[in-house]
Motif scaffolding. Structure first.
Motif, PDB file in Angstrom:
ATOM      1  N   ILE A  94       0.834  -1.192   0.000  1.00  0.00           N
ATOM      2  CA  ILE A  94       0.000   0.000   0.000  1.00  0.00           C
ATOM      3  C   ILE A  94       0.875   1.251   0.000  1.00  0.00           C
ATOM      4  CG2 ILE A  94      -2.043  -0.984   1.130  1.00  0.00           C
ATOM      5  CD1 ILE A  94      -0.909  -0.009   3.778  1.00  0.00           C
ATOM      6  N   TYR A  95       0.235   2.375  -0.243  1.00  0.00           N
ATOM      7  CA  TYR A  95       0.905   3.669  -0.203  1.00  0.00           C
ATOM      8  C   TYR A  95       0.089   4.585   0.686  1.00  0.00           C
ATOM      9  CZ  TYR A  95       3.200   1.783  -4.355  1.00  0.00           C
ATOM     10  OH  TYR A  95       3.890   0.984  -5.225  1.00  0.00           O
ATOM     11  N   PHE A  96       0.734   5.172   1.672  1.00  0.00           N
ATOM     12  CA  PHE A  96       0.027   6.009   2.627  1.00  0.00           C
ATOM     13  C   PHE A  96      -0.238   7.395   2.049  1.00  0.00           C
ATOM     14  CE2 PHE A  96       1.608   2.729   5.373  1.00  0.00           C
ATOM     15  CZ  PHE A  96       0.631   2.610   6.351  1.00  0.00           C
ATOM     16  N   VAL A  97      -1.324   7.990   2.526  1.00  0.00           N
ATOM     17  CA  VAL A  97      -1.642   9.388   2.244  1.00  0.00           C
ATOM     18  C   VAL A  97      -1.355  10.163   3.518  1.00  0.00           C
ATOM     19  CG1 VAL A  97      -3.443  11.031   1.622  1.00  0.00           C
ATOM     20  CG2 VAL A  97      -3.414   8.743   0.578  1.00  0.00           C
ATOM     21  N   SER A  98      -0.538  11.207   3.413  1.00  0.00           N
ATOM     22  CA  SER A  98      -0.111  11.943   4.601  1.00  0.00           C
ATOM     23  C   SER A  98      -0.197  13.442   4.351  1.00  0.00           C
ATOM     24  CB  SER A  98       1.335  11.554   4.954  1.00  0.00           C
ATOM     25  OG  SER A  98       1.817  12.309   6.036  1.00  0.00           O
ATOM     26  N   LYS A  99      -0.288  14.205   5.425  1.00  0.00           N
ATOM     27  CA  LYS A  99      -0.289  15.664   5.294  1.00  0.00           C
ATOM     28  C   LYS A  99       1.060  16.136   4.757  1.00  0.00           C
ATOM     29  CE  LYS A  99       0.861  16.222  10.203  1.00  0.00           C
ATOM     30  NZ  LYS A  99       0.419  16.775  11.495  1.00  0.00           N
ATOM     31  N   GLU A 101       3.035  18.454   5.472  1.00  0.00           N
ATOM     32  CA  GLU A 101       4.075  18.871   6.418  1.00  0.00           C
ATOM     33  C   GLU A 101       5.068  17.760   6.724  1.00  0.00           C
ATOM     34  OE1 GLU A 101       0.844  19.357   6.578  1.00  0.00           O
ATOM     35  OE2 GLU A 101       0.288  21.035   7.882  1.00  0.00           O
ATOM     36  N   VAL A 102       4.595  16.510   6.642  1.00  0.00           N
ATOM     37  CA  VAL A 102       5.454  15.368   6.972  1.00  0.00           C
ATOM     38  C   VAL A 102       6.661  15.304   6.039  1.00  0.00           C
ATOM     39  CG1 VAL A 102       5.552  12.830   7.071  1.00  0.00           C
ATOM     40  CG2 VAL A 102       3.576  14.045   8.000  1.00  0.00           C
ATOM     41  N   ARG A 103       6.492  15.748   4.817  1.00  0.00           N
ATOM     42  CA  ARG A 103       7.595  15.678   3.850  1.00  0.00           C
ATOM     43  C   ARG A 103       8.803  16.483   4.303  1.00  0.00           C
ATOM     44  NH1 ARG A 103       6.783  15.793  -2.684  1.00  0.00           N
ATOM     45  NH2 ARG A 103       8.840  14.975  -3.201  1.00  0.00           N
ATOM     46  N   TRP A 105       9.750  16.865   7.512  1.00  0.00           N
ATOM     47  CA  TRP A 105      10.286  16.399   8.781  1.00  0.00           C
ATOM     48  C   TRP A 105      11.628  15.717   8.578  1.00  0.00           C
ATOM     49  CZ3 TRP A 105       5.500  13.766  11.571  1.00  0.00           C
ATOM     50  CH2 TRP A 105       4.541  14.744  11.801  1.00  0.00           C
ATOM     51  N   PRO A 106      12.615  16.001   9.401  1.00  0.00           N
ATOM     52  CA  PRO A 106      13.936  15.366   9.253  1.00  0.00           C
ATOM     53  C   PRO A 106      13.839  13.846   9.364  1.00  0.00           C
ATOM     54  CG  PRO A 106      14.027  17.217  10.782  1.00  0.00           C
ATOM     55  CD  PRO A 106      12.575  16.966  10.518  1.00  0.00           C
ATOM     56  N   GLY A 107      14.413  13.166   8.398  1.00  0.00           N
ATOM     57  CA  GLY A 107      14.454  11.703   8.441  1.00  0.00           C
ATOM     58  C   GLY A 107      13.145  11.076   8.030  1.00  0.00           C
ATOM     59  N   ILE A 108      12.085  11.329   8.794  1.00  0.00           N
ATOM     60  CA  ILE A 108      10.792  10.703   8.525  1.00  0.00           C
ATOM     61  C   ILE A 108      10.245  11.139   7.171  1.00  0.00           C
ATOM     62  CG2 ILE A 108       8.398  10.555   9.318  1.00  0.00           C
ATOM     63  CD1 ILE A 108       9.397  10.803  12.162  1.00  0.00           C
ATOM     64  N   GLY A 109      10.412  12.414   6.826  1.00  0.00           N
ATOM     65  CA  GLY A 109       9.925  12.894   5.541  1.00  0.00           C
ATOM     66  C   GLY A 109      10.592  12.189   4.367  1.00  0.00           C
ATOM     67  N   TRP A 110      11.898  11.954   4.496  1.00  0.00           N
ATOM     68  CA  TRP A 110      12.613  11.264   3.421  1.00  0.00           C
ATOM     69  C   TRP A 110      12.170   9.808   3.318  1.00  0.00           C
ATOM     70  CZ3 TRP A 110      16.259   7.244   3.025  1.00  0.00           C
ATOM     71  CH2 TRP A 110      16.915   7.169   1.794  1.00  0.00           C
ATOM     72  N   LEU A 111      11.949   9.184   4.457  1.00  0.00           N
ATOM     73  CA  LEU A 111      11.488   7.790   4.463  1.00  0.00           C
ATOM     74  C   LEU A 111      10.109   7.692   3.813  1.00  0.00           C
ATOM     75  CD1 LEU A 111      12.494   6.677   8.082  1.00  0.00           C
ATOM     76  CD2 LEU A 111      13.747   6.299   5.969  1.00  0.00           C
ATOM     77  N   ALA A 112       9.239   8.636   4.162  1.00  0.00           N
ATOM     78  CA  ALA A 112       7.892   8.628   3.594  1.00  0.00           C
ATOM     79  C   ALA A 112       7.943   8.809   2.078  1.00  0.00           C
ATOM     80  CB  ALA A 112       7.053   9.730   4.240  1.00  0.00           C
ATOM     81  N   TRP A 113       8.769   9.731   1.625  1.00  0.00           N
ATOM     82  CA  TRP A 113       8.893   9.950   0.176  1.00  0.00           C
ATOM     83  C   TRP A 113       9.425   8.704  -0.526  1.00  0.00           C
ATOM     84  CZ3 TRP A 113      13.495   9.728  -2.590  1.00  0.00           C
ATOM     85  CH2 TRP A 113      13.398  10.047  -3.951  1.00  0.00           C
ATOM     86  N   ALA A 114      10.425   8.071   0.062  1.00  0.00           N
ATOM     87  CA  ALA A 114      11.046   6.904  -0.569  1.00  0.00           C
ATOM     88  C   ALA A 114      10.073   5.748  -0.731  1.00  0.00           C
ATOM     89  CB  ALA A 114      12.260   6.445   0.249  1.00  0.00           C
ATOM     90  N   PHE A 119       1.511  12.999  -0.562  1.00  0.00           N
ATOM     91  CA  PHE A 119       1.433  14.122   0.368  1.00  0.00           C
ATOM     92  C   PHE A 119       0.295  15.064  -0.037  1.00  0.00           C
ATOM     93  CE2 PHE A 119       5.865  12.697   0.521  1.00  0.00           C
ATOM     94  CZ  PHE A 119       6.003  12.497   1.888  1.00  0.00           C
ATOM     95  N   ILE A 120      -0.544  15.392   0.955  1.00  0.00           N
ATOM     96  CA  ILE A 120      -1.721  16.212   0.704  1.00  0.00           C
ATOM     97  C   ILE A 120      -1.605  17.522   1.478  1.00  0.00           C
ATOM     98  CG2 ILE A 120      -4.222  16.375   1.016  1.00  0.00           C
ATOM     99  CD1 ILE A 120      -3.396  14.431  -1.148  1.00  0.00           C
ATOM    100  N   ALA A 121      -1.762  18.634   0.756  1.00  0.00           N
ATOM    101  CA  ALA A 121      -1.741  19.950   1.389  1.00  0.00           C
ATOM    102  C   ALA A 121      -3.141  20.303   1.881  1.00  0.00           C
ATOM    103  CB  ALA A 121      -1.256  20.998   0.396  1.00  0.00           C
TER     104      ALA A 121
END
Length: 258
Positions: A94-99, A101-103, A105-114, A119-121
């Motif tokens: 699956i692929y998550f839908v996230s706000k 702002e998460v993109r 965030w240090p570390g977590i944003g990169w993991l989410a993108w990868a 990402f939803i504004a």
């Protein structure tokens, strides 16, 4: 001993996560985007592997009930913890839908993108662009997963579902093609611990909660319950669809949490 357990588990997990994420980035950038565009037929298996490894290394027992949807569409679930990412990815690509702002965030944003997160504004002016992104990903065969509660909870109940994201499925291009599968995630605390042990909500810090989970001598378990999917075009509007799947997700919670 708790710090030692946390350190050993982290020492096992960190190399696995780093290596797999590098393979994801390279595989998606150099291979999948060239030959498959958005379909990503290979790298999601690395995400599933990492999530299963996390559950295995930490000792958290994992159970899955119900049949995973093989139709085009999305999954909606209740949201209790950052652990939801591992529990839900362990059983389904699956692929998550996230706000948005998460993109950043240090570390977590990169993991989410990868891992292919969408990402939803929260800016209404971006609604049309976001609708196009949703359609492209869904029509490419991606199973998107979002949390309609809009925030994480202590795991002791299900908050009313927000209906905004459901509107995307009622476009002319998607309405007659898409299904929605409700999914309930239930955490059971380690013996002797507070029932909310795995819940992550309010102003709780991520670091301390992560260490608490990694340091636990005994782990509890997580159940992921897949309910029957429904057709989007069986509902007249987003509110009726959201109300139905909310009721179904809540029905999967233990009686004391409904």
């Amino acid at each position: 001993m708790g710090w030692l357990r946390a350190g050993v588990r982290a020492a096992v997990l960190i190399p696995v996560i780093v290596i797999c994420l590098l393979l994801m980035v390279l595989g998606n950038t150099l291979f999948e985007r060239v030959f498959f565009k958005q379909s990503r037929p290979l790298t999601p298996y690395l995400t599933v592997f990492v999530c299963r490894m996390f559950l295995w290394v930490t000792g958290m027992r994992y159970a899955r009930r119900g049949r995973r949807m093989d139709r085009r569409g999305a999954v909606v679930a209740n949201h209790s913890s950052w652990l939801d990412i591992f529990a839900l990815n362990a059983g389904k690509r699956i692929y998550f839908v996230s706000k948005a702002e998460v993109r950043g965030w240090p570390g977590i944003g990169w993991l989410a993108w990868a891992t292919g997160t969408v990402f939803i504004a929260r800016d209404p002016r971006a609604a049309r662009l976001q609708q196009a992104v949703f359609e492209d990903r869904l029509l490419a065969g991606h199973k998107l997963l979002f949390f309609p509660e809009g925030t994480s909870t202590d795991g002791m109940g299900v908050l009313p579902f927000k209906t905004t994201l459901f509107q995307a499925f009622f476009s002319d291009e998607l309405r007659h093609e898409m299904h929605i599968q409700p999914c309930t995630v239930v955490y059971h605390a380690p013996e002797g611990e507070d029932e909310r042990f795995y819940g992550w909500w309010g102003e709780m810090g991520f670091g301390p909660h992560l260490i608490k989970v990694l340091a636990a001598r005994r782990q509890g378990r997580v159940e992921v319950i897949y309910h029957a999917p429904v057709r989007v075009d069986a509902f007249p509007n987003r509110k009726s669809l959201a109300a139905h799947v909310e009721e179904v997700v809540r029905s999967g919670m233990p009686p004391g949490r409904q």
